[in-house]
Scaffold this active site. Structure first.
Site, short mmCIF file in Angstrom:
data_model
loop_
_atom_site.label_atom_id
_atom_site.label_comp_id
_atom_site.label_asym_id
_atom_site.label_seq_id
_atom_site.Cartn_x
_atom_site.Cartn_y
_atom_site.Cartn_z
N HIS A 77 0.85 -1.19 0.00
CA HIS A 77 0.00 0.00 0.00
C HIS A 77 0.89 1.24 0.00
O HIS A 77 1.72 1.42 0.89
CB HIS A 77 -0.91 0.02 1.22
CG HIS A 77 -2.04 -0.96 1.13
ND1 HIS A 77 -3.12 -0.93 1.99
CD2 HIS A 77 -2.27 -1.99 0.29
CE1 HIS A 77 -3.97 -1.89 1.67
NE2 HIS A 77 -3.46 -2.55 0.65
N TYR A 205 -9.58 5.52 6.61
CA TYR A 205 -9.78 5.93 7.99
C TYR A 205 -10.84 7.02 7.97
O TYR A 205 -10.59 8.13 7.49
CB TYR A 205 -8.49 6.46 8.61
CG TYR A 205 -7.47 5.39 8.91
CD1 TYR A 205 -7.28 4.95 10.22
CD2 TYR A 205 -6.68 4.82 7.90
CE1 TYR A 205 -6.34 3.97 10.52
CE2 TYR A 205 -5.74 3.85 8.20
CZ TYR A 205 -5.57 3.42 9.50
OH TYR A 205 -4.64 2.46 9.79
N PRO A 296 -4.81 0.32 18.07
CA PRO A 296 -4.50 -0.16 16.72
C PRO A 296 -4.59 0.89 15.63
O PRO A 296 -4.19 0.63 14.50
CB PRO A 296 -5.56 -1.26 16.50
CG PRO A 296 -6.70 -0.84 17.37
CD PRO A 296 -6.10 -0.20 18.58
N LYS A 300 0.89 0.09 14.86
CA LYS A 300 2.26 0.07 15.36
C LYS A 300 2.62 -1.17 16.19
O LYS A 300 3.80 -1.44 16.41
CB LYS A 300 2.51 1.32 16.22
CG LYS A 300 2.64 2.57 15.39
CD LYS A 300 4.00 2.66 14.74
CE LYS A 300 4.03 3.58 13.56
NZ LYS A 300 3.80 2.96 12.28
N TYR A 388 3.51 6.58 9.92
CA TYR A 388 2.76 5.40 9.57
C TYR A 388 3.65 4.34 8.92
O TYR A 388 3.52 3.14 9.21
CB TYR A 388 1.61 5.78 8.63
CG TYR A 388 0.50 4.73 8.51
CD1 TYR A 388 -0.64 4.83 9.29
CD2 TYR A 388 0.61 3.67 7.63
CE1 TYR A 388 -1.65 3.90 9.20
CE2 TYR A 388 -0.41 2.72 7.52
CZ TYR A 388 -1.53 2.84 8.31
OH TYR A 388 -2.53 1.91 8.20
#
Length: 395
Positions: A77, A205, A296, A300, A388
């Site tokens: 991704h 998200y 979550p 991480k 991220y």
């Protein structure tokens, strides 16, 4: 039946990804270890966990010879979408920081590591009972019984507690010598596994007036998704139509609509932030969830565990090759530096995207202002992308 004594350089409690990765890395340098685990191999492999891997985690899996399956079967991704007010805003990792993440379930990471240790003749003992440890400030000892009831004592130079969030090893650190930081969140995730086509090629998200939702993927035909809920929510009260209606309120609109299908699994996942310091006591070293957990939202948890064991491996390798304890002595400080960065990022993502119970109009407007600030600033998007995908460092 007499207890059998066995010796090794490093005893490891916990055969999850952290414990197995450390054992594997030690073996690449000819260093001995024994791993003991109270769960069966089958039980660990069936435990559903998140699966976003930072680029450094992927590189370590491949470069250390664990497996290249993540490159063949995982999904790379190059970004995520932040969705709010019914509109999507892409965070382009490749453009911003030149890195990617891989969608690859933790069960597959475990399967790769377990297969590699078995193929290499690694000493991994599943389904043990009656575990206890002694002499943590000297030469640690681990007592346990195997599946046949045979009792063993491991005598080691070092002991590593990689035994998860309910760590037995962590509880052996004297209370006066530890500090624990803890934050409980007032919400949980309602998670589903659904038989449906992918709604998006990348993770979404979503922040909405109805609460947070995360649209993830698993395969071409099975998807994993989550929405914010009360920690006391009863999954038995949610039939498929109600579930999809809730998702739709949070993500659908402006031309986007979730692809639905039969719900195969459903669960409620409470989460928290936790850090145990220091991550060393005598010759006991803590790694992974035994020392820290994160919500979550920032993806991480597994990556921090792999980073811990990489840093710890470097210290152990240095000690056995040069006799120097410098890297072992600095392990806790070096690991915690990244842990606290991950705690901040995970808390930031969680607070920016979730609706806190009792939040008013000001809270909602401020949160939208924060999201607009992020998506409208290249520097803010770059911070999110770097955090991220994984910060530069030991990985």
């Amino acid at each position: 039946m007499a207890r059998t004594t066995i010796t090794t350089q490093v005893a490891i409690m916990g055969a999850g990804p952290a414990g197995l990765m450390l054992s594997h890395l030690l073996a690449t340098q000819g260093l001995e270890s024994i791993v003991v685990e109270i769960r069966s191999r089958h039980e660990i492999q069936k435990t559903v966990r998140a699966g976003i891997l930072e680029h450094g985690t992927v590189n370590l899996l491949v470069d250390s010879g664990v497996s290249d399956r993540v490159l063949r079967e995982g999904d790379r991704h190059d970004g995520i979408e932040l969705r709010f007010n019914g509109e999507s805003h892409r965070i382009d990792f490749k453009d911003l920081v030149g890195e990617s993440v891989w969608l690859y379930p933790q069960t597959d990471v475990f399967a790769d590591l377990a297969a590699r240790r078995a193929a290499d003749g690694g000493d991994v003992r599943y389904s043990v009972t009656d575990t206890s440890v002694q002499d943590l400030e000297g030469k640690p000892k681990v007592w346990f019984a195997d599946a046949d009831g045979q009792e063993f004592e491991i005598q080691a130079d070092f002991l590593v507690g990689a035994d998860g969030s309910r760590s037995y090893c962590r509880r052996q650190v004297p209370e006066a010598l530890r500090i624990q930081y803890f934050h409980e969140y007032p919400f949980a995730w309602f998670g589903i596994l659904a038989e449906a086509p992918r709604s998006s090629d990348e993770l979404i998200y979503a922040n909405s007036a109805h609460g947070f939702a995360l649209i993830s993927q698993r395969t071409e035909k099975v998807q994993r998704m989550y929405f914010q809920c009360d920690p006391k929510e009863n999954v038995a009260e949610w039939e498929d139509g109600r579930i999809w209606s809730e998702f739709g309120k949070r993500v659908n609109g402006n031309g986007f609509e979730l692809k639905e299908g039969p719900v195969l699994e459903k669960m409620v996942l409470p989460f928290r932030s936790f850090v145990h310091t220091p991550m060393r006591h005598g010759n006991l070293f803590l790694a992974g969830d035994a020392a820290h957990t994160v919500p979550p939202t920032g993806a991480k948890g597994l990556n921090l565990a792999i980073h811990d064991v990489k840093v710890l491996f470097e210290g152990l390798d240095s000690f056995y090759s040069t006799g120097s304890t410098a890297l072992l002595d600095s392990y806790s400080d070096r690991a915690l530096e990244r842990v606290w960065k991950a705690q901040h990022f995970s808390y930031w993502m969680t607070s920016m995207l979730h609706t806190v119970p009792g939040a008013g109009d000001f809270d909602r407007a401020r949160q939208l202002g924060e999201l607009h600030s992020v998506v409208s600033s290249r520097h803010a998007r770059a911070y999110l992308a770097e955090s991220y995908t994984g910060w530069p460092g030991a990985l």
